[in-house]
Design an enzyme around this catalytic site. Sequence first.
Site, PDB file in Angstrom:
ATOM      1  N   CYS A 256     -10.637  -3.209  -4.777  1.00 33.05           N
ATOM      2  CA  CYS A 256      -9.661  -4.210  -5.235  1.00 33.05           C
ATOM      3  C   CYS A 256     -10.366  -5.446  -5.780  1.00 33.05           C
ATOM      4  CB  CYS A 256      -8.703  -4.580  -4.101  1.00 33.05           C
ATOM      5  SG  CYS A 256      -7.590  -3.227  -3.687  1.00 33.05           S
TER       6      CYS A 256
ATOM      7  N   ASN B 265       0.836  -1.204   0.000  1.00 28.80           N
ATOM      8  CA  ASN B 265       0.000   0.000   0.000  1.00 28.80           C
ATOM      9  C   ASN B 265       0.873   1.257   0.000  1.00 28.80           C
ATOM     10  OD1 ASN B 265       0.611  -0.878   2.664  1.00 28.80           O
ATOM     11  ND2 ASN B 265      -1.019   0.353   3.534  1.00 28.80           N
TER      12      ASN B 265
ATOM     13  N   GLU C 224      -3.027  -4.602  -3.261  1.00 28.78           N
ATOM     14  CA  GLU C 224      -3.520  -5.505  -4.309  1.00 28.78           C
ATOM     15  C   GLU C 224      -3.529  -4.816  -5.663  1.00 28.78           C
ATOM     16  OE1 GLU C 224      -4.832  -4.796  -1.371  1.00 28.78           O
ATOM     17  OE2 GLU C 224      -6.115  -6.395  -0.604  1.00 28.78           O
TER      18      GLU C 224
ATOM     19  N   CYS D  64     -10.390  -5.070  -0.204  1.00 24.82           N
ATOM     20  CA  CYS D  64     -11.497  -4.106  -0.155  1.00 24.82           C
ATOM     21  C   CYS D  64     -12.327  -4.210  -1.434  1.00 24.82           C
ATOM     22  CB  CYS D  64     -10.958  -2.684   0.028  1.00 24.82           C
ATOM     23  SG  CYS D  64     -10.311  -1.947  -1.476  1.00 24.82           S
TER      24      CYS D  64
ATOM     25  N   GLU E 196       0.388   5.207   0.505  1.00 24.52           N
ATOM     26  CA  GLU E 196      -0.544   6.247   0.968  1.00 24.52           C
ATOM     27  C   GLU E 196      -0.100   7.625   0.503  1.00 24.52           C
ATOM     28  OE1 GLU E 196      -1.066   5.619   5.197  1.00 24.52           O
ATOM     29  OE2 GLU E 196      -2.264   3.826   4.794  1.00 24.52           O
ATOM     30  N   ASN E 197      -0.988   8.604   0.726  1.00 22.23           N
ATOM     31  CA  ASN E 197      -0.701   9.977   0.318  1.00 22.23           C
ATOM     32  C   ASN E 197      -1.410  10.930   1.268  1.00 22.23           C
ATOM     33  OD1 ASN E 197      -1.212  12.556  -1.518  1.00 22.23           O
ATOM     34  ND2 ASN E 197       0.477  11.393  -2.388  1.00 22.23           N
ATOM     35  N   ALA E 198      -0.813  12.114   1.456  1.00 19.74           N
ATOM     36  CA  ALA E 198      -1.420  13.131   2.312  1.00 19.74           C
ATOM     37  C   ALA E 198      -2.807  13.508   1.803  1.00 19.74           C
ATOM     38  CB  ALA E 198      -0.528  14.370   2.361  1.00 19.74           C
TER      39      ALA E 198
ATOM     40  N   CYS F  54      -4.127   0.678  -2.700  1.00 14.37           N
ATOM     41  CA  CYS F  54      -3.983  -0.567  -1.934  1.00 14.37           C
ATOM     42  C   CYS F  54      -2.900  -1.469  -2.539  1.00 14.37           C
ATOM     43  CB  CYS F  54      -5.284  -1.354  -1.940  1.00 14.37           C
ATOM     44  SG  CYS F  54      -6.637  -0.597  -1.035  1.00 14.37           S
TER      45      CYS F  54
HETATM   46  N1  THU Z   1      -5.348  -1.442   2.305  1.00 20.74           N
HETATM   47  C1  THU Z   1      -4.783  -2.280   1.391  1.00 20.74           C
HETATM   48  O1  THU Z   1      -3.656  -2.062   0.932  1.00 20.74           O
HETATM   49  N2  THU Z   1      -5.492  -3.366   0.991  1.00 20.74           N
HETATM   50  C2  THU Z   1      -6.723  -3.712   1.476  1.00 20.74           C
HETATM   51  O2  THU Z   1      -7.297  -4.703   1.029  1.00 20.74           O
HETATM   52  C3  THU Z   1      -7.341  -2.917   2.533  1.00 20.74           C
HETATM   53  C4  THU Z   1      -6.679  -1.614   2.839  1.00 20.74           C
HETATM   54  C5  THU Z   1      -4.568  -0.288   2.762  1.00 20.74           C
HETATM   55  C6  THU Z   1      -5.065   1.043   2.307  1.00 20.74           C
HETATM   56  C7  THU Z   1      -4.518   1.961   3.391  1.00 20.74           C
HETATM   57  O3  THU Z   1      -3.179   2.306   3.078  1.00 20.74           O
HETATM   58  C8  THU Z   1      -4.500   1.092   4.634  1.00 20.74           C
HETATM   59  O4  THU Z   1      -4.608  -0.248   4.180  1.00 20.74           O
HETATM   60  C9  THU Z   1      -5.622   1.387   5.614  1.00 20.74           C
HETATM   61  O5  THU Z   1      -6.852   1.371   4.993  1.00 20.74           O
END
Ligand code: THU
Length: 125
Positions: free
Chosen positions: A88, A42, A55, A85, A44-46, A53
């Site tokens: 995904c 994963n 996946e 999620c 992330e970003n501000a 994600c």
């Molecule tokens: N996240 C994933 O990478 N995959 C998932 O199936 C669920 C959520 C990440 C997104 C975010 O960076 C962190 O988990 C919290 O939601």
Amino acid sequence: MTDKELFEIAEKAKEYSYSPYSNFRVGAALLCEDGKVFTGTNVENASFGATVCAERVALVKAVSEGCKTFTKIAISADKNPCSPCGICRQSLIEFSPEMQVIYMSQDGCLVNVNLKDLLLNNFVL
Ligand code: THU
């Protein structure tokens, strides 16, 4: 490749997670029909909506290198269970509805489910 082997690759991919906002690391390992494995984590970003994600990182890496048919994806996260999620699930099912999804249950056992059972009646254009 066994579920356990693929899951171990996902565990390693998790180490590269960029998740300063959630502190929730996720790794994914996507197995293609030809045996290639693409990993993702994963990112992330501000601007939270720009987060991607694990996946989908693995999926985009694979498709952008010509791999479009998948047999399994394994997901490793900081807290179990972590099944994919909704976004995904929809992203993956476009390519391989028959693929298997592997993740760890709350009690530490590997779970293997069919993607199409995780997402019924997916959107099709
Ligand atoms: N996240 C994933 O990478 N995959 C998932 O199936 C669920 C959520 C990440 C997104 C975010 O960076 C962190 O988990 C919290 O939601």
